[in-house]
Design an enzyme around this catalytic site. Structure first.
Site, PDB file in Angstrom:
ATOM      1  N   GLY A   1       4.280 -10.735   2.138  1.00 51.81           N
ATOM      2  CA  GLY A   1       3.466 -11.873   1.718  1.00 51.81           C
ATOM      3  C   GLY A   1       3.312 -12.830   2.875  1.00 51.81           C
TER       4      GLY A   1
ATOM      5  CB  CYS B   1       7.255  -7.719   5.465  1.00 55.16           C
ATOM      6  SG  CYS B   1       6.661  -8.845   6.730  1.00 55.16           S
ATOM      7  CE1 TYR B   2       8.244 -15.389   1.925  1.00 56.87           C
ATOM      8  CE2 TYR B   2       8.508 -14.213  -0.164  1.00 56.87           C
ATOM      9  CZ  TYR B   2       8.550 -15.390   0.573  1.00 56.87           C
ATOM     10  OH  TYR B   2       8.901 -16.568  -0.047  1.00 56.87           O
TER      11      TYR B   2
ATOM     12  CG  HIS C   1       4.180  -4.032   6.522  1.00 55.62           C
ATOM     13  ND1 HIS C   1       4.075  -4.628   5.285  1.00 55.62           N
ATOM     14  CD2 HIS C   1       4.286  -5.038   7.414  1.00 55.62           C
ATOM     15  CE1 HIS C   1       4.096  -5.937   5.420  1.00 55.62           C
ATOM     16  NE2 HIS C   1       4.219  -6.222   6.703  1.00 55.62           N
TER      17      HIS C   1
ATOM     18  CD  GLU D   1       3.559  -1.885   3.157  1.00 56.24           C
ATOM     19  OE1 GLU D   1       4.665  -1.430   3.505  1.00 56.24           O
ATOM     20  OE2 GLU D   1       3.274  -3.088   3.193  1.00 56.24           O
TER      21      GLU D   1
ATOM     22  CB  SER E   1     -24.108   3.696 -11.745  1.00 57.97           C
ATOM     23  OG  SER E   1     -22.828   4.110 -11.279  1.00 57.97           O
TER      24      SER E   1
ATOM     25  N   GLY F   1     -21.968   6.922 -10.499  1.00 57.00           N
ATOM     26  CA  GLY F   1     -20.815   6.712  -9.615  1.00 57.00           C
ATOM     27  C   GLY F   1     -19.579   7.237 -10.327  1.00 57.00           C
TER      28      GLY F   1
ATOM     29  CG  ASP G   1     -14.987   3.771 -10.077  1.00 60.28           C
ATOM     30  OD1 ASP G   1     -14.342   4.786  -9.765  1.00 60.28           O
ATOM     31  OD2 ASP G   1     -15.091   2.775  -9.344  1.00 60.28           O
TER      32      ASP G   1
ATOM     33  CE  LYS H   1     -14.535   4.911  -5.913  1.00 61.12           C
ATOM     34  NZ  LYS H   1     -15.493   4.035  -6.563  1.00 61.12           N
TER      35      LYS H   1
END
Ligand code: XMP
Length: 507
Positions: free
Chosen positions: A52, A79-80, A165, A167, A219, A221, A223, A363
């Site tokens: 953060g 980290c934080y 990090h 990640e 659409s 798409g 999702d 996604k």
């Protein structure tokens, strides 16, 4: 499941995604909402405290109760989160010179969290504070090349912290470290497509009970298609889906999308509103104004098509990051449909319940699920396309001429990339056009032609992006085809700026 406590920024999503990539379900909870009671109810296998932007020694710094360290389950601070654990346990955190980007670290203890790491590794750092003196009860397990403490572990409890990090992909062995943490947590690797489906089923069973008539805007798409497909499976006879053509779609897109949807068992009502949209955009040059006009008109056209239909539920393809970003969380209340659909008129808002079957997923998980559900690869592999369509790929006014240039040029970019096997390697690939001109010679004639800019990017989540180093012969083929097949174009340029500082779309 593993609970990720969010202390700000985008870090928490990336951590959650990496844990889920390891097939372990993870959820995010903002630090402001976490309570001991809630953790006891959720019963996570482990907790990760995210990074953060704050400093732990500031008065207003985000904090968490010390009870987090005595739950008996593994805790990892990143980290934080690492600095917070240090401060809570009596260590000292101070401002430092900072470390940013790739940094070498020396691993002092290559067991547990660091199993599988070499003695020296490169990690991704991004911090201006550091743990100046570690708490008494910890053992320092890694030191950075600048002499800062890069990691520690508690002497007897399963409490760990890393300054870097894991990640971030640039921490090359970051996923090994997270995998080690998952092993320490003893989490079962059951976050599979089948588990996704059963979670969604449970949600839909509960939420659709109150729906007598459901509507959905599709659409094509991934999702909106997957969301509609799932609802269609459970409430087919109650569902009306609508496909609005706003005239800003890609080449052959309306026909292609209708075909694809039909094969998926979704037969939407087709509304061609292209004339209405193009006339509303006439004379409008500013990007945000274009977006606003398109958004408002879309809602108007969609609502008009629903008038007279007595529907009480609306399907949305909202993904997990949007649920979190709009203040919702899943862990805390085990789902309440609260999501507000921006821009909908009051008469719809007051009567509809929003159904969001994808609210648990990222996604890439939606794509995986779509394949698992047997949806066409074409739907799954299509690049993300912005809601306002080609209007944001046209700089300045949207004219018929520029629309046709951008449509044809994008089709060429896509066609060449597919032929050469690059389409699925990149996040987005398209052409854009503005009002600038470049004098060209076509045949014996001087032509005051348009400049088309090709943009091809790699990205994981569109928050950041790198321009793609396409081999020059393929770039040349794209350029040649665009200038020879589109008479008004005299120059093709390639966008070589990352995001940030640029954005992906030009407008
Ligand atoms: P930018 O251009 O902000 O784009 O780097 C990030 C991602 O978002 C998409 N995008 C949009 N999507 N409505 C949308 O639905 C919009 O107005 C919009 N603008 C950008 C873009 O295609 C990229 O994937």
């Amino acid at each position: 499941m593993i609970l990720v406590v969010n202390f700000g920024g985008q870090y928490a999503h990336l951590i959650t995604r990496r844990i889920r990539d390891l097939r372990v379900y993870a959820e995010i909870l903002p630090y402001t909402k976490i309570t001991l009671k809630m953790v006891r109810e959720i019963r996570p296998d482990a907790i990760i405290l995210s990074g953060g932007p704050s400093s732990v020694y500031e008065l207003q710094a985000p904090k968490i109760g010390k009870w987090i360290l005595s739950l008996g389950i593994p805790v990892l601070g990143i980290c934080y989160g690492f600095q917070l654990i240090a401060a809570m346990m009596g260590g000292e955190v101070r401002r430092s010179k900072g470390e940013y980007g790739p940094t070498k670290v020396k691993i002092l203890d290559r067991s547990g969290l660091f199993e599988g790491w070499d003695e020296e590794e490169t990690v991704w750092m991004s911090h201006s504070d550091h743990v100046a003196s570690p708490p008494q009860d910890v053992i320092v397990t890694a030191i950075s090349e600048n002499g800062y403490i890069a990691a520690f572990k508690h002497r007897s409890l399963p409490i760990y912290g890393v300054q870097f990090h894991p990640e971030v992909k640039h921490t090359y062995k970051g996923s090994i470290l997270l995998d080690n943490f998952v092993k320490i947590a003893g989490s079962s690797r059951d976050w599979t497509e089948n588990r996704m489906i059963s979670l969604i089923k449970e949600y839909l069973k509960r939420e659709l009970e109150e729906c007598s008539s459901i509507s959905s805007a599709v659409s094509g798409g991934v999702d909106s298609t997957v969301a509609t497909f799932l609802v269609n499976q459970f409430a087919g006879d109650r569902l009306t889906s609508i496909f609005v053509n706003h005239g800003l779609l890609r080449k052959n897109e309306p026909e292609d999308v209708l075909n694809l949807l039909e094969r998926t068992g979704i037969n939407p009502i087709y509304i061609d509103a292209s004339k209405e949209f193009l006339s509303a955009l006439r004379g409008v040059k500013e990007c945000e104004k274009k977006r606003k006009i398109i958004g408002e008109l879309f809602v108007k056209v969609f609502s008009k098509s629903l008038k007279g239909r007595d529907f009480d539920c609306l399907v949305q393809g909202t993904l997990y990051p949007d649920v979190i970003e709009s203040g919702g969380e899943i862990g805390a209340d085990r789902i309440k449909s609260h999501h507000n659909v921006a821009g909908l008129p009051e008469w719809i808002k007051s009567k509809v319940k929003v159904i969001e079957p994808l609210r648990y997923l990222y996604k890439d998980e939606v794509r995986r699920l779509a394949l698992h559900l047997g949806l066409s690869k074409e739907i799954v592999e299509r690049h993300p396309f912005p809601g306002p369509g080609l209007a944001v790929r046209i700089i300045g006014e949207v004219t018929e001429e520029k629309l046709s240039i951008v449509r044809e040029a994008s089709a060429i970019v896509e066609k060449v990339l597919r032929k050469k096997g690059f389409y699925n390697k990149v996040w987005q690939a398209f052409a854009s056009v503005g009002d600038d001109r470049w004098v060209g010679v076509k045949g014996d004639t001087r032509v005051d032609g348009y400049i088309v800019t090709v943009r091809i990017v790699e990205s994981e989540d569109a928050m950041t992006a790198d321009w793609y180093e396409l081999p020059s012969d393929i770039l040349e083929e794209i350029s040649k085809r665009i200038t020879s097949e589109i008479p008004q174009v005299t120059m093709v340029t390639y966008a070589i700026t990352t995001k940030p500082p640029s954005t992906i779309e030009p407008c």
